[in-house]
Scaffold this active site. Structure first.
Site, short mmCIF file in Angstrom:
data_model
loop_
_atom_site.label_atom_id
_atom_site.label_comp_id
_atom_site.label_asym_id
_atom_site.label_seq_id
_atom_site.Cartn_x
_atom_site.Cartn_y
_atom_site.Cartn_z
N ARG A 234 75.81 10.18 118.18
CA ARG A 234 77.22 9.82 118.32
C ARG A 234 78.02 11.12 118.38
O ARG A 234 77.68 12.10 117.70
CB ARG A 234 77.72 8.98 117.13
N GLU A 263 85.05 10.28 123.43
CA GLU A 263 84.58 9.67 124.68
C GLU A 263 85.29 8.38 125.05
O GLU A 263 85.28 7.97 126.23
CB GLU A 263 83.06 9.43 124.63
N HIS A 295 77.09 8.91 128.04
CA HIS A 295 76.55 7.84 127.18
C HIS A 295 75.63 6.91 127.98
O HIS A 295 75.85 5.69 128.02
CB HIS A 295 77.69 7.05 126.53
#
Ligand code: NAD
Length: 334
Positions: A234, A263, A295
């Site tokens: 993360r 993000e 991602h």
């Protein structure tokens, strides 16, 4: 059950509709992220199906409950974006997909390592441009290097197994070490040792208050000069500003990111015609030794099939009380 599905992309719809032929829920798809503004779209939906950048803080959860929602069905393993205390207080159950494809994320981690080391992204552009010079493309043998794995859960252990296959020395830090993984060949060490001995550090722990900015100015003072740092966990495991400083000074020699602290405002959409407003993100793009993906580590056919299957299965289990319900542990109110 009526389900409001947020942050839907074409691929989500395709895999969810396919799996839903067996489950027969009433799926309403919304492209938008779940935020305070878009919460009304879920009015009357017993379940809300959300992804990693949806907003699931207290005000949004309260509003969802007022609209009749009783279940949050996450299409992710991570649940750091959910206010679990608020969910518990509101009697809102939260389910997730605990393990959809550890291989998908572990293999993408290796893809980042190999691309960075052998500069595949630079070589690709050069060769297309008729430039066959090797200057600046020098890599190193991965074999024999020390790889530090932070978090040996499903993904970290899968990644460790792959790196043992490269004949690396694999060391790991996890507050809950596994004897089975030790037998596989990795060695648990304190975090400080992992930082100081690793040639490659890869982050696979969840984002919690304890792991927030695990990589910061102080931890970066311990690493080997020129270390390769990879984050497919993360974004906020890393203090990005500290990492930018460490790239400028050469402390970090290579950086591979699939996740980024801020993000939410960037990933999962096409912003190619727009000016990026995030200066830290823009600065990261200027380094020749940084590779970022948006991602996508989870993004394989197998993972999307499993995500759709488990998510709809969670909703059915919640509705009928039968089958496996992968509940996120509830937080006891203070
Ligand atoms: P998991 O729950 O199986 O494993 C997490 C491991 O981290 C556990 O062994 C746990 O003991 C360990 N851990 C907890 N606190 C720690 C700490 N302070 N330091 C070191 N280790 C610690 O989870 P997983 O399925 O392996 O996934 C790991 C993370 O990967 C998820 O939490 C998620 O944030 C991330 N993820 C990213 C993607 C992607 O597409 N980039 C996809 C799936 C998961």
């Amino acid at each position: 059950m009526k389900v409001a599905v947020f942050s839907t992309k074409n691929y989500d719809r395709r895999f969810l509709e396919e799996a839903n032929q067996r489950y027969r829920h009433q799926l309403a798809f919304f492209d938008s992220r779940l935020t305070a503004e878009t919460t009304p779209l879920a009015q009357g939906a017993g379940a809300v199906c959300a992804f990693v950048n949806d907003q699931l803080d207290r005000p949004v959860l309260e509003e969802l409950v007022r609209g009749g929602t009783r279940l949050i069905a996450l299409r992710s393993a991570g649940f750091n974006h959910v206010d679990l205390r608020a969910a518990t207080e509101l009697h809102l159950r939260v389910a997730r997909v605990p393990a959809y494809s550890p291989a998908a994320v572990a293999e993408h981690t290796v893809a980042l390592i190999l691309s960075l080391n052998r500069k595949v992204f630079r070589a690709y552009n050069r060769v297309r441009d008729g430039n066959f010079s090797l200057e600046g493309l020098l890599g190193f043998d991965i074999e024999g290097k020390t790889v530090g794995v932070v978090g040996t859960g499903k993904i970290g252990a899968t990644f460790a197994r792959i790196m043992l296959g490269f004949n690396c020395r694999v060391i790991a830090y996890d507050p809950f070490p596994s004897r089975d993984y030790e037998k596989m060949g990795l060695k648990y060490v304190p975090l400080a040792t992992l930082l100081s001995e690793s040639d490659i550090i890869s982050l696979h722990c969840p984002l919690t208050p304890e792991t927030h900015h695990l990589i910061n100015d102080s931890s970066l003072r311990r690493v080997k000069r020129g270390v390769m740092l990879i984050n497919t966990g993360r974004g906020a495991l890393i203090d990005t500003r500290a990492v930018v400083k460490a790239l400028k000074s050469g402390t970090i020699g290579h950086l591979g990111l699939d996740v980024y602290e801020e993000e939410e405002e960037l990933f999962f959409r096409d912003l190619s015609g727009q000016v990026i407003q995030d200066d830290t993100f823009a600065r990261l793009q200027t380094f020749p030794n940084v590779v970022m993906t948006g991602h996508q580590a989870f993004f394989t056919r197998e993972a999307l099939t499993k995500i759709a299957e488990t998510t709809l299965g969670n909703i059915t289990a919640f509705e009928t009380g039968k089958g496996t319900f992968h509940e996120v542990p509830q937080e006891v109110p203070a």
